[in-house]
Design a protein around this motif. Structure first.
Motif, PDB file in Angstrom:
ATOM      1  N   GLY A   1      42.919  50.965  46.689  1.00 40.78           N
ATOM      2  CA  GLY A   1      44.057  51.812  47.049  1.00 40.78           C
ATOM      3  C   GLY A   1      45.270  51.568  46.169  1.00 40.78           C
ATOM      4  N   LEU A   2      45.375  50.380  45.567  1.00 40.41           N
ATOM      5  CA  LEU A   2      46.484  50.060  44.663  1.00 40.41           C
ATOM      6  C   LEU A   2      46.095  50.206  43.196  1.00 40.41           C
ATOM      7  CD1 LEU A   2      47.989  46.898  46.425  1.00 40.41           C
ATOM      8  CD2 LEU A   2      48.741  49.274  46.584  1.00 40.41           C
ATOM      9  N   GLY A   3      44.903  50.766  42.938  1.00 33.49           N
ATOM     10  CA  GLY A   3      44.470  50.951  41.561  1.00 33.49           C
ATOM     11  C   GLY A   3      43.838  49.719  40.947  1.00 33.49           C
ATOM     12  N   GLY A   4      43.389  48.768  41.788  1.00 35.06           N
ATOM     13  CA  GLY A   4      42.784  47.555  41.277  1.00 35.06           C
ATOM     14  C   GLY A   4      41.270  47.628  41.250  1.00 35.06           C
ATOM     15  N   VAL A   5      40.654  46.472  40.943  1.00 33.71           N
ATOM     16  CA  VAL A   5      39.196  46.356  40.844  1.00 33.71           C
ATOM     17  C   VAL A   5      38.747  45.254  41.791  1.00 33.71           C
ATOM     18  CG1 VAL A   5      37.240  45.884  39.326  1.00 33.71           C
ATOM     19  CG2 VAL A   5      39.233  47.127  38.446  1.00 33.71           C
ATOM     20  N   PHE A   6      37.693  45.529  42.546  1.00 38.33           N
ATOM     21  CA  PHE A   6      37.170  44.563  43.515  1.00 38.33           C
ATOM     22  C   PHE A   6      35.680  44.392  43.289  1.00 38.33           C
ATOM     23  CE2 PHE A   6      35.139  43.508  47.535  1.00 38.33           C
ATOM     24  CZ  PHE A   6      35.881  42.413  47.952  1.00 38.33           C
ATOM     25  N   VAL A   7      35.223  43.118  43.223  1.00 40.50           N
ATOM     26  CA  VAL A   7      33.808  42.799  43.037  1.00 40.50           C
ATOM     27  C   VAL A   7      33.459  41.656  43.977  1.00 40.50           C
ATOM     28  CG1 VAL A   7      32.025  42.041  41.429  1.00 40.50           C
ATOM     29  CG2 VAL A   7      33.878  43.511  40.619  1.00 40.50           C
ATOM     30  N   SER A   8      32.327  41.771  44.634  1.00 34.74           N
ATOM     31  CA  SER A   8      31.855  40.698  45.515  1.00 34.74           C
ATOM     32  C   SER A   8      30.340  40.639  45.452  1.00 34.74           C
ATOM     33  CB  SER A   8      32.322  40.938  46.955  1.00 34.74           C
ATOM     34  OG  SER A   8      31.741  42.130  47.476  1.00 34.74           O
ATOM     35  N   GLY A   9      29.802  39.432  45.684  1.00 35.88           N
ATOM     36  CA  GLY A   9      28.359  39.275  45.683  1.00 35.88           C
ATOM     37  C   GLY A   9      27.952  37.827  45.583  1.00 35.88           C
ATOM     38  N   PRO A  10      26.676  37.539  45.780  1.00 36.43           N
ATOM     39  CA  PRO A  10      26.189  36.157  45.713  1.00 36.43           C
ATOM     40  C   PRO A  10      26.193  35.628  44.283  1.00 36.43           C
ATOM     41  CG  PRO A  10      24.362  37.689  46.013  1.00 36.43           C
ATOM     42  CD  PRO A  10      25.613  38.498  46.127  1.00 36.43           C
ATOM     43  N   THR A  11      26.299  34.320  44.169  1.00 38.47           N
ATOM     44  CA  THR A  11      26.269  33.664  42.856  1.00 38.47           C
ATOM     45  C   THR A  11      24.859  33.146  42.581  1.00 38.47           C
ATOM     46  OG1 THR A  11      26.882  31.525  43.810  1.00 38.47           O
ATOM     47  CG2 THR A  11      28.674  32.986  43.136  1.00 38.47           C
ATOM     48  N   ASP A  12      24.641  32.743  41.320  1.00 43.87           N
ATOM     49  CA  ASP A  12      23.323  32.231  40.945  1.00 43.87           C
ATOM     50  C   ASP A  12      23.004  30.921  41.656  1.00 43.87           C
ATOM     51  OD1 ASP A  12      23.052  34.380  39.288  1.00 43.87           O
ATOM     52  OD2 ASP A  12      23.786  33.323  37.500  1.00 43.87           O
ATOM     53  N   GLY A  13      24.048  30.160  42.014  1.00 46.07           N
ATOM     54  CA  GLY A  13      23.820  28.877  42.656  1.00 46.07           C
ATOM     55  C   GLY A  13      23.595  28.963  44.152  1.00 46.07           C
TER      56      GLY A  13
END
Length: 445
Positions: free
Chosen positions: A416-428
């Motif tokens: 909503g503020l023009g940003g970037v969001f990423v989420s998810g599991p890591t390799d570890g």
């Protein structure tokens, strides 16, 4: 609501080609008078032409009744009037026919041509008739013959010009009224469309504000209550083994509960008031305003209060300290020089870290967590990453429920503020939440 066009359509109740019954009655009356006039003049015509009187009268009656069709076929009526001009018949037929022709929607060149033919016919017939009448008087030369052209021209203009000019005026006025009626219909339709769009926008604004408030409530309640549940679980585990630690955890639970209640009161205060917690005072009645304006004003006022009273990045150390007090191993690192940001940016960055820590409490209790914050030239970046949780049974199971709205709410805030969001599991085997927000929000001064 009945429109102007609907009123006009409802008034078209006349028979055949007439729009109104009154118009039909008028044309029937004019046709009857014209038939009587032409029938009377047909007697003289039959005498001059050497025809039976009945033929002359019948011819005049038929010609006069043609006025009945003046609205449907005005050209035919004028042509009949021109045709019977040499028989010195159809004075009313000529006048009414020319008026109807000029008032119709026909091209002006047709009106001008037929009016010119009628004027020429009247001029010739009048001149011939006047010259014959003077000659029959027996004067040599006929007295007044020099005035015949003037008299003929005046008669031709007098019979032709007034009905044509009057018809042109009435036709122009009629077209103007039709144009105004169409414009009124179009304007009313546009106003209805604007009202519908305003209602849709107001509903959209109310929905957006409901979503925003629900997101705030989720962040406040989920984080505080999650910490309370974690402390309560720890309290249950050490209540008998370490009473002193149990008392400390109980005090922390109480503090968390009081903080949650305080934030909930502030949030509910936004819904009940529109000026930072002060109740609205009664005011004098004012003129009603559009619903869309009310929706937008309410949404904007609520948003401003939430933004002004919301958390900021300066409280990030306290947030991390609360998680540490709950038993989480949290490492906080800050890069770059901290500076002031818009309230929306700071609140969103804080809520992203808060919700990410809450998710660690829920799904990876006891896991080591890293919180990184980076102040850059044109943006601010944050990342919360946790290692895999320890083996089952090593920590108390808090059994925290999950509604699945945390990640969705974080993504809505950031995008909503023009940003970037990423989420998810890591390799570890852990989980990572990353977000980048612009330092300056578009449209915010």
């Amino acid at each position: 609501m009945t429109t102007t066009g609907d009123d006009h359509t409802a008034a078209l109740t006349g028979p055949w080609w007439w729009e109104r019954r009154l118009g039909a009655a008028l044309d029937v009356g004019l046709a009857a008078v014209s038939a009587a006039e032409c029938g009377a003049e047909g007697i003289a015509f039959a005498k001059d032409a050497g025809l039976p009187t009945a033929v002359g009268v019948g011819f005049g009656v038929l010609a006069g009744f043609s006025l009945l069709f003046r609205r449907r076929w005005p050209v035919a009526v004028v042509l009949i009037a021109i045709a019977i001009t040499p028989a010195q018949m159809g004075f009313l037929l000529t006048i009414v026919g020319l008026y109807s022709l000029a008032a119709s929607e026909l091209p002006r060149r047709i009106t001008g041509a037929l009016a010119g033919m009628s004027m020429a016919g009247t001029l010739i017939v009048t001149m011939v008739r006047a010259s014959r009448d003077l000659a029959e008087e027996g004067a040599h030369p006929p007295i007044g013959s020099e005035y015949v052209p003037f008299f003929a021209v005046a008669a031709a203009i007098g019979v032709t010009a007034p009905p044509v000019l009057l018809g042109l005026y009435v036709g122009a006025r009629r077209r103007l009224m039709e144009s105004l009626r169409e414009r009124a219909d179009d304007l009313e339709r546009e106003l209805q469309l604007l009202a519908e769009r305003a209602e849709e926008r107001a509903e959209w604004a109310r929905g957006e504000e409901r979503t925003r408030i629900a997101r705030e409530m989720h962040d406040v309640v989920a984080h505080r209550v999650s910490l309370m549940v974690v402390h309560a679980a720890a309290l249950q585990a050490v209540a008998r083994k370490d009473p002193e630690k149990a008392v400390k955890n109980a005090a922390l639970v109480g503090d968390m509960g009081r903080q949650a209640l305080t934030e909930l009161r502030e949030m509910l205060g936004v819904l009940r008031t529109g000026d930072g917690g002060r109740r609205a005072q009664p005011v004098e009645p004012v003129e009603p305003v559009p619903l869309a304006a009310v929706g937008y004003a309410a949404a904007a006022a609520a948003s401003r209060v939430v933004d002004e009273d919301g958390p900021c990045l300066a409280e990030l150390d306290e947030l991390v300290g609360q998680s540490r007090a709950a038993g989480m191993a949290v490492d906080l690192s800050v890069e770059g020089e901290p500076r002031g940001y818009a309230a929306d940016v700071e609140q969103t960055a804080y809520r992203v870290v808060q919700e990410a820590l809450t998710n660690v409490h829920k799904h990876a209790a006891g896991a080591k967590t890293y919180v990184r914050l980076a102040h850059r030239a044109a943006e601010i970046a944050m990342q919360v990453e946790n290692e895999p949780p320890p083996e089952a049974g090593s920590t108390a199971d808090a059994r925290l429920p999950s509604g699945g709205n945390g990640l969705v709410g974080m993504k809505e805030r950031v995008t909503g503020l023009g940003g970037v969001f990423v989420s998810g599991p890591t390799d570890g085997g852990g989980f990572r939440v990353s977000a980048v927000l612009p330092a300056a929000v578009p449209g915010v001064g």
